[in-house]
Design an enzyme around this catalytic site. Structure first.
Site, short mmCIF file in Angstrom:
data_model
loop_
_atom_site.label_atom_id
_atom_site.label_comp_id
_atom_site.label_asym_id
_atom_site.label_seq_id
_atom_site.Cartn_x
_atom_site.Cartn_y
_atom_site.Cartn_z
N SER A 184 40.27 42.49 47.32
CA SER A 184 39.66 41.90 48.51
C SER A 184 40.35 42.46 49.74
O SER A 184 41.48 42.98 49.66
CB SER A 184 39.83 40.38 48.47
OG SER A 184 39.49 39.77 49.70
N TYR A 227 44.60 32.31 47.40
CA TYR A 227 43.79 33.48 47.07
C TYR A 227 44.44 34.76 47.56
O TYR A 227 44.50 35.77 46.84
CB TYR A 227 42.40 33.31 47.68
CG TYR A 227 41.38 34.32 47.23
CD1 TYR A 227 40.76 34.20 45.98
CD2 TYR A 227 41.01 35.39 48.04
CE1 TYR A 227 39.81 35.12 45.57
CE2 TYR A 227 40.07 36.32 47.64
CZ TYR A 227 39.46 36.17 46.40
OH TYR A 227 38.53 37.09 45.99
#
Length: 276
Positions: free
Chosen positions: A134, A147
């Protein structure tokens, strides 16, 4: 030419589902795994080969690796590690058990799966390991600490593995999406409700004004710069089918912007930008 094979995780929706369908249509033999058996049955009805793989269970990871190798005669060409989830919340409100649970899925299970498949790739003389990271794997944003931490860990392990595999025919690749139209926001709500005691947080007002509206209010339009999962699949295809895949693939404009800013700004200035 022998049909190429790939194991894809997290195929119930979003990025994994689009990748499975698209590669199947391109002639790949796709082993599309999901955490829930019901999702596997749905994919089987579409004509995909599908079975259960739950990153949080070592037994499930090992069983899925064995099944993938049995189905392909011990010659799996590629792995796309895609499954992951988020626990929205401020770092100061993240319990230890929340981080442990998230890392089981987002990091530990993924690299256990890689390690279970590496011997067969080494034996056959080729392989592609592609990890879906990501923009948050190299640039932090508030309320996303758990995350972010898991994706930073994925990037560190992937970079190290790529260096360790440098003199082998096994390629290790990171795909780094920004905003993609998936269910990750909705899917994070149960984890937020389980782990984050926002009512007693010193920053309760921030939860009420910033995070909770983003989580719970209906999304009337897609986020600015948001792309469909097919944008990730396009990069995945290049990583799989090019002779010399790149170590990293940026997806979406925010990923490119964050990558440039991280190289040219001081840490203090980058913090200012990312906190807005």
């Amino acid at each position: 030419m022998t049909q190429r094979s790939i194991l894809i995780t997290g195929c119930s929706s979003g990025i994994g589902l689009d990748a499975a369908r698209t590669l199947h249509a391109r002639g790949w033999r796709v082993l599309a795994t999901c955490r829930q058996a019901a999702d596997c049955e749905r994919l089987q009805q579409e004509g995909l080969e599908s079975f259960v793989l739950d990153y949080a269970s070592s037994e499930s990871v090992q069983a899925a690796a064995r099944q993938a190798l049995e189905l392909t005669g011990g010659k799996l060409d590629a792995l796309f590690n895609n499954g992951a989830y988020a626990i929205p919340g401020l770092v100061e409100d993240l319990p230890r058990n929340a981080l442990q649970t998230l890392f089981e899925t987002n990091v530990f299970g993924q690299f256990e799966l890689i390690n279970a498949l590496l011997p067969s790739m080494r034996s056959q003389g080729h392989g592609r390991i592609i990890n879906c990271s990501s923009v948050l794997g190299f640039a932090a944003l508030p309320f996303r600490g758990a995350y972010v931490a898991s994706k930073f860990a994925m990037e560190g392990l992937s970079d190290t593995l790529r260096i360790e595999m440098r003199h082998t025919p096994i390629h290790v690749v990171l795909i780094e999406p920004g905003p993609i139209g998936t269910n990750i926001r909705q899917n994070s709500i149960p984890h937020f409700e389980r782990w984050i005691n926002w009512q007693d947080s010193a920053r309760r007002a921030d939860y009420e004004s910033i995070l909770r509206p983003r989580l719970y209010e209906p999304k009337l339009k897609k986020d600015r710069f948001e792309l469909a999962p097919a944008a990730v699949t396009d990069k995945l295809i290049h990583a799989l089918e090019s002779t010399r895949p790149r170590p990293r693939y940026y997806v979406t404009t925010p990923t490119w912007i964050a990558g440039i800013l991280k190289r040219i700004l001081s840490t203090r200035w980058l913090d200012r930008v990312m906190s807005r």
